[in-house]
Design a protein around this motif. Structure first.
Motif, PDB file in Angstrom:
ATOM      1  N   VAL A 274       0.818  -1.303   0.081  1.00  0.00           N
ATOM      2  CA  VAL A 274       0.035   0.015   0.149  1.00  0.00           C
ATOM      3  C   VAL A 274       0.932   1.228  -0.051  1.00  0.00           C
ATOM      4  N   VAL A 275       0.582   2.186  -0.894  1.00  0.00           N
ATOM      5  CA  VAL A 275       1.537   3.431  -1.175  1.00  0.00           C
ATOM      6  C   VAL A 275       0.542   4.668  -1.211  1.00  0.00           C
ATOM      7  N   HIS A 276       1.306   5.772  -1.016  1.00  0.00           N
ATOM      8  CA  HIS A 276       0.545   7.061  -1.264  1.00  0.00           C
ATOM      9  C   HIS A 276       0.795   7.497  -2.788  1.00  0.00           C
ATOM     10  N   HIS A 277       1.729   7.170  -3.196  1.00  0.00           N
ATOM     11  CA  HIS A 277       2.142   7.531  -4.721  1.00  0.00           C
ATOM     12  C   HIS A 277       2.131   6.529  -5.511  1.00  0.00           C
ATOM     13  N   GLY A 278       1.305   6.227  -6.311  1.00  0.00           N
ATOM     14  CA  GLY A 278       1.535   4.793  -6.942  1.00  0.00           C
ATOM     15  C   GLY A 278       2.145   4.949  -8.352  1.00  0.00           C
ATOM     16  N   LEU A 279       2.009   3.845  -9.355  1.00  0.00           N
ATOM     17  CA  LEU A 279       2.528   4.000 -10.618  1.00  0.00           C
ATOM     18  C   LEU A 279       1.843   4.549 -11.626  1.00  0.00           C
ATOM     19  N   PHE A 280       0.446   4.649 -11.635  1.00  0.00           N
ATOM     20  CA  PHE A 280      -0.505   5.020 -12.711  1.00  0.00           C
ATOM     21  C   PHE A 280      -1.231   6.466 -12.363  1.00  0.00           C
ATOM     22  N   TRP A 281      -1.039   7.317 -13.092  1.00  0.00           N
ATOM     23  CA  TRP A 281      -1.484   8.463 -13.007  1.00  0.00           C
ATOM     24  C   TRP A 281      -2.106   8.979 -14.403  1.00  0.00           C
ATOM     25  N   GLU A 282      -2.897  10.137 -14.422  1.00  0.00           N
ATOM     26  CA  GLU A 282      -3.527  10.585 -15.677  1.00  0.00           C
ATOM     27  C   GLU A 282      -2.224  11.201 -16.434  1.00  0.00           C
ATOM     28  N   LYS A 283      -2.308  11.052 -17.728  1.00  0.00           N
ATOM     29  CA  LYS A 283      -1.095  11.556 -18.739  1.00  0.00           C
ATOM     30  C   LYS A 283      -0.007  10.889 -18.625  1.00  0.00           C
TER      31      LYS A 283
END
Length: 255
Positions: free
Chosen positions: A65-74
């Protein structure tokens, strides 16, 4: 001994508790990579990346479980280059990856910002800095006035970070907190909400604005300021599911 929850049960609980579906975000929050179904050990970390994934693998974690994951818009969704390098570690080890960005920042119970207020030694008394109709930041009050330098020292000790301060010599009573990277409008919003002190993550050039408004600012570092919610979420999940082992993965960036 209680039966351990499976992946769907664990993800469903996290989704509901963190109100994933209710928060608009540039992050694809929730389950980002699907691995094994059996959940015996959960690892928690601030960021997604090869170093963190390798540590999770060595811990034999079933879910990360992370705060900053791998997948974001753009961002590039293709399974090539650095994406391939990262995903292969998770998929080969069967590790599930779960991300909670803004839902963790703004959570009223385990959020980064309410936790920053508590760690600073204040009592949470409300929110400020609205995003799509909801407060992201947290407000708190100290039981008595504190020197800004004292608050910074507390943050440095508890977050294992080095702070930078604007308005170090002031004494303050009301504190506002927004973790990570923020814009100058946060300073104005904190002042309008009645705060004498603003705690943020990344260092930005707020010098003249904060001085002109008469509000002190403590920059605690992006990574350091966003450990707080992950720590609180880990504690919550450990209490909710005592049959599951929970571990925190240290991977400080110094940024």
């Amino acid at each position: 001994m209680a039966k351990k929850p499976n992946l769907n049960q664990t993800v469903s609980y996290l989704d509901d508790f963190l109100k994933i579906a209710e928060v608009e975000d540039s992050s694809y929050n929730g389950l980002q990579v699907e691995g094994k179904d059996e959940i015996k050990k959960i690892a928690f970390a601030v960021d997604a990346g090869v170093e963190v994934f390798e540590k999770a693998k060595r811990e034999n974690a079933d879910l990360l479980v992370v705060h900053h994951g791998l997948f974001w818009e753009k961002t590039d969704p293709r399974f090539i280059g650095v994406n391939k390098k990262r995903l292969e570690i998770l998929l080969d080890a069967g590790i599930n990856l779960y991300a909670a960005h803004l839902p963790l920042d703004m959570h009223k119970e385990v959020g980064n910002n309410v936790e920053l207020v508590k760690i600073a030694g204040a009592s949470v008394c409300g929110g400020f800095y609205k995003y799509h109709g909801s407060f992201i930041g947290a407000l708190g009050k100290f039981s008595a006035q504190k020197k800004v330098s004292q608050v910074a020292e507390i943050l440095e000790n508890k977050l294992k970070t080095k702070t930078y301060i604007i308005g170090e010599s002031r004494e303050v009573f009301t504190v506002a907190a927004v973790s990570g990277g923020v814009g100058a409008d946060t300073v104005t919003c904190a002042k309008e909400a009645g705060a004498d002190l603003l705690i943020v993550g990344e260092k930005r050039d707020f010098y003249h604005l904060s001085n002109d408004l008469g509000i002190s600012v403590i920059f605690a570092g992006h990574h350091a300021s966003e450990q707080t919610g992950i720590w609180a979420l880990q504690k919550h999940i450990q209490e909710k599911f005592p049959e599951i082992e929970c571990v925190y993965i240290e991977c400080p960036t110094g940024l």
